[in-house]
Structures are given as structure tokens and as C-alpha cells.
Design a protein around this motif. Sequence first.
Motif, mmCIF file in Angstrom:
data_model
loop_
_atom_site.group_PDB
_atom_site.id
_atom_site.type_symbol
_atom_site.label_atom_id
_atom_site.label_comp_id
_atom_site.label_asym_id
_atom_site.label_seq_id
_atom_site.Cartn_x
_atom_site.Cartn_y
_atom_site.Cartn_z
ATOM 1 N N ALA A 89 0.834 -1.207 0.000
ATOM 2 C CA ALA A 89 0.000 0.000 0.000
ATOM 3 C C ALA A 89 0.872 1.261 0.000
ATOM 4 C CB ALA A 89 -0.936 0.000 1.201
ATOM 5 N N SER A 90 1.955 1.246 0.744
ATOM 6 C CA SER A 90 2.855 2.397 0.787
ATOM 7 C C SER A 90 3.545 2.603 -0.557
ATOM 8 C CB SER A 90 3.896 2.216 1.901
ATOM 9 O OG SER A 90 3.260 2.206 3.159
ATOM 10 N N LEU A 91 3.953 1.513 -1.186
ATOM 11 C CA LEU A 91 4.570 1.613 -2.507
ATOM 12 C C LEU A 91 3.573 2.105 -3.553
ATOM 13 C CD1 LEU A 91 6.710 -1.628 -2.356
ATOM 14 C CD2 LEU A 91 7.608 0.704 -2.616
ATOM 15 N N ARG A 92 2.329 1.659 -3.455
ATOM 16 C CA ARG A 92 1.288 2.145 -4.380
ATOM 17 C C ARG A 92 1.051 3.640 -4.196
ATOM 18 N NH1 ARG A 92 -1.151 -2.794 -3.189
ATOM 19 N NH2 ARG A 92 -2.530 -1.823 -1.659
ATOM 20 N N ALA A 93 1.081 4.099 -2.958
ATOM 21 C CA ALA A 93 0.896 5.528 -2.693
ATOM 22 C C ALA A 93 2.034 6.337 -3.325
ATOM 23 C CB ALA A 93 0.819 5.794 -1.190
ATOM 24 N N ALA A 94 3.264 5.853 -3.186
ATOM 25 C CA ALA A 94 4.402 6.538 -3.803
ATOM 26 C C ALA A 94 4.257 6.545 -5.326
ATOM 27 C CB ALA A 94 5.709 5.874 -3.388
ATOM 28 N N ALA A 95 3.833 5.428 -5.890
ATOM 29 C CA ALA A 95 3.618 5.358 -7.340
ATOM 30 C C ALA A 95 2.510 6.318 -7.771
ATOM 31 C CB ALA A 95 3.285 3.926 -7.752
ATOM 32 N N ALA A 96 1.470 6.447 -6.956
ATOM 33 C CA ALA A 96 0.377 7.374 -7.265
ATOM 34 C C ALA A 96 0.879 8.814 -7.259
ATOM 35 C CB ALA A 96 -0.771 7.204 -6.266
ATOM 36 N N LEU A 97 1.738 9.147 -6.288
ATOM 37 C CA LEU A 97 2.309 10.502 -6.255
ATOM 38 C C LEU A 97 3.098 10.772 -7.537
ATOM 39 C CD1 LEU A 97 3.531 10.662 -2.555
ATOM 40 C CD2 LEU A 97 1.619 11.933 -3.556
ATOM 41 N N ARG A 98 3.879 9.803 -7.957
ATOM 42 C CA ARG A 98 4.666 9.967 -9.190
ATOM 43 C C ARG A 98 3.744 10.117 -10.401
ATOM 44 N NH1 ARG A 98 8.663 11.861 -6.693
ATOM 45 N NH2 ARG A 98 10.363 10.501 -6.096
ATOM 46 N N SER A 99 2.687 9.327 -10.442
ATOM 47 C CA SER A 99 1.769 9.412 -11.588
ATOM 48 C C SER A 99 1.028 10.752 -11.609
ATOM 49 C CB SER A 99 0.785 8.240 -11.587
ATOM 50 O OG SER A 99 -0.154 8.386 -10.544
ATOM 51 N N ARG A 100 0.942 11.414 -10.467
ATOM 52 C CA ARG A 100 0.318 12.743 -10.377
ATOM 53 C C ARG A 100 1.315 13.856 -10.695
ATOM 54 N NH1 ARG A 100 -3.126 12.188 -4.713
ATOM 55 N NH2 ARG A 100 -4.409 10.421 -5.372
ATOM 56 N N GLY A 101 2.527 13.469 -11.039
ATOM 57 C CA GLY A 101 3.535 14.459 -11.415
ATOM 58 C C GLY A 101 4.387 14.972 -10.275
ATOM 59 N N ARG A 102 4.332 14.379 -9.104
ATOM 60 C CA ARG A 102 5.137 14.825 -7.959
ATOM 61 C C ARG A 102 6.568 14.322 -8.155
ATOM 62 N NH1 ARG A 102 1.097 16.717 -8.425
ATOM 63 N NH2 ARG A 102 -0.744 16.525 -7.127
ATOM 64 N N ARG A 103 7.507 15.227 -8.367
ATOM 65 C CA ARG A 103 8.915 14.869 -8.563
ATOM 66 C C ARG A 103 9.718 15.047 -7.285
ATOM 67 N NH1 ARG A 103 8.549 11.371 -11.204
ATOM 68 N NH2 ARG A 103 10.799 11.259 -11.161
ATOM 69 N N THR A 104 9.048 15.386 -6.217
ATOM 70 C CA THR A 104 9.683 15.586 -4.920
ATOM 71 C C THR A 104 10.412 14.320 -4.478
ATOM 72 O OG1 THR A 104 7.922 17.086 -4.320
ATOM 73 C CG2 THR A 104 9.173 16.155 -2.513
ATOM 74 N N PRO A 105 11.582 14.466 -3.825
ATOM 75 C CA PRO A 105 12.294 13.286 -3.340
ATOM 76 C C PRO A 105 11.447 12.431 -2.395
ATOM 77 C CG PRO A 105 13.713 15.213 -3.234
ATOM 78 C CD PRO A 105 12.331 15.704 -3.588
ATOM 79 N N VAL A 106 11.566 11.121 -2.575
ATOM 80 C CA VAL A 106 10.900 10.135 -1.727
ATOM 81 C C VAL A 106 11.974 9.217 -1.168
ATOM 82 C CG1 VAL A 106 9.302 8.165 -1.669
ATOM 83 C CG2 VAL A 106 8.791 10.137 -3.119
ATOM 84 N N ALA A 107 11.929 8.983 0.124
ATOM 85 C CA ALA A 107 12.824 8.015 0.757
ATOM 86 C C ALA A 107 11.964 7.038 1.542
ATOM 87 C CB ALA A 107 13.818 8.709 1.678
ATOM 88 N N PHE A 108 12.385 5.788 1.530
ATOM 89 C CA PHE A 108 11.642 4.745 2.229
ATOM 90 C C PHE A 108 12.421 4.276 3.443
ATOM 91 C CE2 PHE A 108 9.973 4.557 -2.074
ATOM 92 C CZ PHE A 108 8.612 4.529 -1.844
ATOM 93 N N LEU A 109 11.677 3.935 4.495
ATOM 94 C CA LEU A 109 12.222 3.378 5.730
ATOM 95 C C LEU A 109 11.625 1.991 5.879
ATOM 96 C CD1 LEU A 109 11.361 6.497 7.931
ATOM 97 C CD2 LEU A 109 13.497 6.072 6.708
ATOM 98 N N ALA A 110 12.470 0.982 6.087
ATOM 99 C CA ALA A 110 11.964 -0.384 6.176
ATOM 100 C C ALA A 110 12.835 -1.221 7.106
ATOM 101 C CB ALA A 110 11.927 -1.023 4.794
ATOM 102 N N HIS A 111 12.237 -2.280 7.628
ATOM 103 C CA HIS A 111 12.974 -3.192 8.514
ATOM 104 C C HIS A 111 13.746 -4.248 7.738
ATOM 105 C CE1 HIS A 111 11.466 -1.734 12.353
ATOM 106 N NE2 HIS A 111 10.299 -1.557 11.749
ATOM 107 N N THR A 112 13.477 -4.362 6.451
ATOM 108 C CA THR A 112 14.102 -5.383 5.622
ATOM 109 C C THR A 112 14.369 -4.816 4.229
ATOM 110 O OG1 THR A 112 13.724 -7.523 4.559
ATOM 111 C CG2 THR A 112 11.773 -6.260 5.102
#
Length: 161
Positions: A89-112
Amino acid sequence: MILPPGRKSKHPAAGPKGGFELIFHIAVCSPDSVLRSRVERQCLDYYARRDDACIVEQLDGPEALLARDDAGERYELYLIELPSTAAAASLRAAAALRSRGRRTPVAFLAHTPAHAYSAYRVDAMQYLLLPVPPEQLMALLARACLENEALAEIAATKSAT
């Protein structure tokens, strides 16, 4: 200071001229309120040392992030946790932001590192493993500042022509 999801905080420090050189708006998206607060604190400390300010908005999930985007809220950096139960779901949200034209930096935090490949497919600036050492977050924030300065220069050049 711990704020409820969606609430913003602003660092009170001002630069030597009484104003800020930069006000950086950061979205921290995670279901973990402790993680959100820890990241917020580190962001505020980083920008205080730069004589800049930042506004950190804590969001408790990808739905809240997309709702804020729908409402017109824009950020200079998205910090998105990929929790083991809701990474897709988090990855889909990031993809949705990109598809909306958001070029802002995205960084992910994960345990693995399991989702690193997918994260970079949505043009992630960085993929950090939790717990994030403060120096890694500071390096990410410095890089995000440079990236946003470059994006602002490109936008200014385009509007001048």
C-alpha cells in the motif's frame, strides 16, 4: 513533542537575521507513532543547525498521504515507512504521487531490504533500513535540500523562458 497524525510542527528557531533561509516541508508517513516522532525530532534538529526551518507533518498511513495530496498539500520530502503488513500500500501511494507528477524526493524506511527494488522503481532517492542511524538521516536531508534547490532552479529557468 508528539503530535497526532496529520498535525504539523514547526521548529521555533530562526536564523541569525531573524528569518529563515529555507522552510522545508516534510511528510513522515508511518503507522508507528514512535518512529514518526523520532524522525520528526531528527529533522527539526537538522534544520535548526542549518538556520533553516522545517515543517514536519506526521501521517499515519498511505491513505492519509494521498488525502493530503488531494487537498493540495505539497512537500519537499516524503519519508515513507514500508511496514511489513502494508508495504504494498505504501509503494502504491508513492507510485500514485509519481503518476500525479510529484517529482519531490521520496525516501523509504523499512525493517528489511525486501522491497528495495520496488522502491527504486518509483524513483526513490534512498532506501534506509530501520533503525536509521542519525547520520544516515542527516545525509538524506542534506541530499534532499540539494535536490530541491536543483528542482527550484529548473523551475525558475523554465518560467524565465
